[in-house]
Design a protein around this motif. Sequence first.
Motif, short mmCIF file in Angstrom:
data_model
loop_
_atom_site.label_atom_id
_atom_site.label_comp_id
_atom_site.label_asym_id
_atom_site.label_seq_id
_atom_site.Cartn_x
_atom_site.Cartn_y
_atom_site.Cartn_z
N SER A 1 33.67 53.59 55.00
CA SER A 1 35.02 53.58 54.43
C SER A 1 35.44 52.18 53.97
CB SER A 1 36.00 54.08 55.50
OG SER A 1 37.34 53.76 55.17
N GLY A 2 35.77 52.06 52.68
CA GLY A 2 36.33 50.84 52.15
C GLY A 2 35.37 49.70 51.93
N ASN A 3 34.08 49.90 52.15
CA ASN A 3 33.12 48.79 52.05
C ASN A 3 32.55 48.63 50.64
OD1 ASN A 3 33.46 48.35 54.79
ND2 ASN A 3 31.28 48.09 55.16
N TRP A 4 31.94 47.45 50.44
CA TRP A 4 31.24 47.13 49.21
C TRP A 4 29.74 47.34 49.39
CZ3 TRP A 4 33.06 44.90 44.51
CH2 TRP A 4 34.45 44.66 44.47
N SER A 5 29.05 47.51 48.26
CA SER A 5 27.59 47.55 48.24
C SER A 5 27.13 46.80 47.00
CB SER A 5 27.09 48.99 48.22
OG SER A 5 25.68 49.04 48.30
N GLY A 6 25.81 46.52 46.94
CA GLY A 6 25.32 45.74 45.82
C GLY A 6 25.96 44.38 45.76
N TYR A 7 26.27 43.84 46.94
CA TYR A 7 27.00 42.58 47.01
C TYR A 7 26.29 41.63 47.96
CZ TYR A 7 31.04 39.61 46.43
OH TYR A 7 31.85 38.57 46.07
N PRO A 8 26.19 40.32 47.61
CA PRO A 8 26.68 39.69 46.38
C PRO A 8 26.11 40.36 45.13
CG PRO A 8 25.92 38.04 47.96
CD PRO A 8 25.48 39.37 48.47
N PRO A 9 26.83 40.31 44.01
CA PRO A 9 26.37 40.99 42.80
C PRO A 9 24.94 40.57 42.44
CG PRO A 9 28.60 40.19 42.50
CD PRO A 9 28.12 39.62 43.79
N HIS A 10 24.11 41.56 42.17
CA HIS A 10 22.71 41.29 41.87
C HIS A 10 22.31 42.02 40.58
CE1 HIS A 10 22.37 45.28 43.68
NE2 HIS A 10 21.21 45.39 43.03
N ARG A 11 21.23 41.57 39.99
CA ARG A 11 20.66 42.26 38.84
C ARG A 11 19.14 42.17 38.94
NH1 ARG A 11 21.65 38.07 33.69
NH2 ARG A 11 19.98 36.61 34.27
N ASN B 1 6.42 45.87 37.53
CA ASN B 1 6.53 45.67 38.98
C ASN B 1 7.60 46.58 39.56
OD1 ASN B 1 4.66 43.33 39.20
ND2 ASN B 1 6.17 42.36 37.86
N ARG B 2 7.52 46.80 40.87
CA ARG B 2 8.53 47.58 41.59
C ARG B 2 8.85 46.88 42.89
NH1 ARG B 2 6.26 52.96 43.10
NH2 ARG B 2 4.22 51.98 43.01
N GLY B 3 10.12 46.95 43.30
CA GLY B 3 10.48 46.35 44.58
C GLY B 3 11.95 45.98 44.65
N LEU B 4 12.41 45.67 45.86
CA LEU B 4 13.79 45.25 46.07
C LEU B 4 13.89 43.74 45.89
CD1 LEU B 4 15.01 47.40 49.11
CD2 LEU B 4 15.61 47.66 46.69
N ILE B 5 13.62 43.28 44.69
CA ILE B 5 13.67 41.86 44.38
C ILE B 5 14.63 41.67 43.22
CG2 ILE B 5 12.36 39.84 43.63
CD1 ILE B 5 9.89 41.09 44.93
N SER B 6 15.74 40.99 43.47
CA SER B 6 16.78 40.83 42.46
C SER B 6 17.33 39.42 42.52
CB SER B 6 17.90 41.85 42.69
OG SER B 6 18.47 41.68 43.98
N SER B 7 18.00 39.02 41.44
CA SER B 7 18.66 37.72 41.42
C SER B 7 20.16 37.93 41.61
CB SER B 7 18.38 36.99 40.10
OG SER B 7 18.94 37.69 39.01
N LYS B 8 20.79 37.00 42.30
CA LYS B 8 22.23 37.07 42.57
C LYS B 8 23.00 36.31 41.51
CE LYS B 8 21.31 39.14 46.50
NZ LYS B 8 19.83 39.18 46.40
N ASP B 9 24.22 36.78 41.24
CA ASP B 9 25.11 36.06 40.33
C ASP B 9 25.37 34.67 40.94
OD1 ASP B 9 27.21 35.01 38.87
OD2 ASP B 9 28.30 36.90 38.74
N PRO B 10 25.01 33.60 40.22
CA PRO B 10 25.17 32.26 40.79
C PRO B 10 26.58 31.94 41.25
CG PRO B 10 23.85 32.18 38.79
CD PRO B 10 24.40 33.57 38.88
N GLN B 11 27.60 32.55 40.63
CA GLN B 11 28.97 32.28 41.03
C GLN B 11 29.28 32.82 42.42
OE1 GLN B 11 32.17 32.97 38.26
NE2 GLN B 11 30.80 32.87 36.50
N HIS B 12 28.55 33.86 42.84
CA HIS B 12 28.86 34.53 44.10
C HIS B 12 27.72 34.50 45.11
CE1 HIS B 12 32.39 35.94 41.98
NE2 HIS B 12 31.63 36.53 41.08
N SER B 13 26.63 33.85 44.75
CA SER B 13 25.44 33.88 45.62
C SER B 13 25.65 33.13 46.93
CB SER B 13 24.23 33.32 44.88
OG SER B 13 24.45 31.98 44.49
N TRP B 14 26.70 32.32 47.01
CA TRP B 14 26.98 31.61 48.27
C TRP B 14 27.39 32.58 49.39
CZ3 TRP B 14 31.77 32.02 50.55
CH2 TRP B 14 32.81 32.53 49.77
N VAL B 15 27.83 33.79 49.00
CA VAL B 15 28.21 34.79 50.01
C VAL B 15 26.93 35.42 50.54
CG1 VAL B 15 29.55 36.87 50.49
CG2 VAL B 15 30.35 35.24 48.75
#
Length: 266
Positions: free
Chosen positions: A163-173, A251-265
Motif C-alpha cells: 500500500s502506497g509504496n514506490w517501485s522501480g526506484y530510484p528511477p532506472h532504465r 543480453n538479458r538480466g536485471l542490470i540497469s542504470s539509475k537516473d543520475p539526479q536520483h541515484s543517491w537514493v
Amino acid sequence: MSSDKLLIHLAPEQGYNKVFDLGEYNMKLTEFGIIQLKAGTSYKASTGDFEVALVLLGGKCAVKGKEFQFDEVGGRKNVFDGKPHTVYLPWKTEYEITALTDVDIAYNASPASRDTAKPTVITPEQTRTISLGRDNFTRQATIMLDEKFDSEHFYIGEGLIPSGNWSGYPPHRHDIDNLPEEIDMEETYFYRFDPPQGFGIQKVYQPDGSIDETYTVKNNDTVAIAEGYHPLCGAPGYQMYYLWTMTGKVNRGLISSKDPQHSWVK
C-alpha cells in the motif's frame, strides 16, 4: 481497448485479447495479450516465428501439443494468491489450452531466430523471490524466467507493491548494451490491484524531455516501455501487482542504470 501513447487500456473478454502487436509502441521485440477462458473451453494457436511465455494469472488449465502434454498448470486464484506457473513454448509449436477452471493468462511473445528450450512448465517452486528497496520503496519481485533459461529474449517476473509504496526506484532504465552498467531491454508492465478499483501512477521519461509521460494506471492496464526511466507508485490502501516482461536483443538480466539526479537514493 483504447490507448494513450504508451498506456493501453483493456477490458478482457473470452478468448485472446490483443494488447499490442510487434512493432506497435516502438516495441520491436515484444507482443503482449491476455487470454481468458471459461471452464471447459479451449484456445488453439501456433507460436509461429515467436517464442511464447504463458503466465498463469489465475485458474487452472491443461496445455498440450504434438510432443508434449501438461495436464494441470496453475492453481492460484489470482495474482495476489501465491506464485505463478509459467509455460514456455519455443517457435514453430502448435498448442492448445483447455480451461479446467475459469483461467486468466498473460501471453508474451518475442520473435525467435533459433531453437530454444523445449516446451516447459516453470512451477512456483522453480521461481525465486527477492526483496528490493527500503522505507516506502520496498517491494517484492518474483522471477519466473531469467537469463539462465534457454530463451532467446525473455526475462519475466512479477512485482508486488505494498500500500502506497514506490517501485522501480530510484528511477532506472535499460536502453543500451553497456555491460556491466546497463543492458538494452524493452519492458512491458501489466497491472492488477487489490481491491480492483485501486490505481497507481506510472512515469516514463528521458532527461532531455524527448519522453515525458505520467499515467494513472488501473486494473488491466498495460504500459509499453521501449525506452526511458520508468518509476511507479501505488495508491495508499491498495496492493499493486504488475507483471514485467523484459526482452533483450543480445543480453538479458536485471542490470540497469539509475537516473543520475536520483541515484543517491540507495
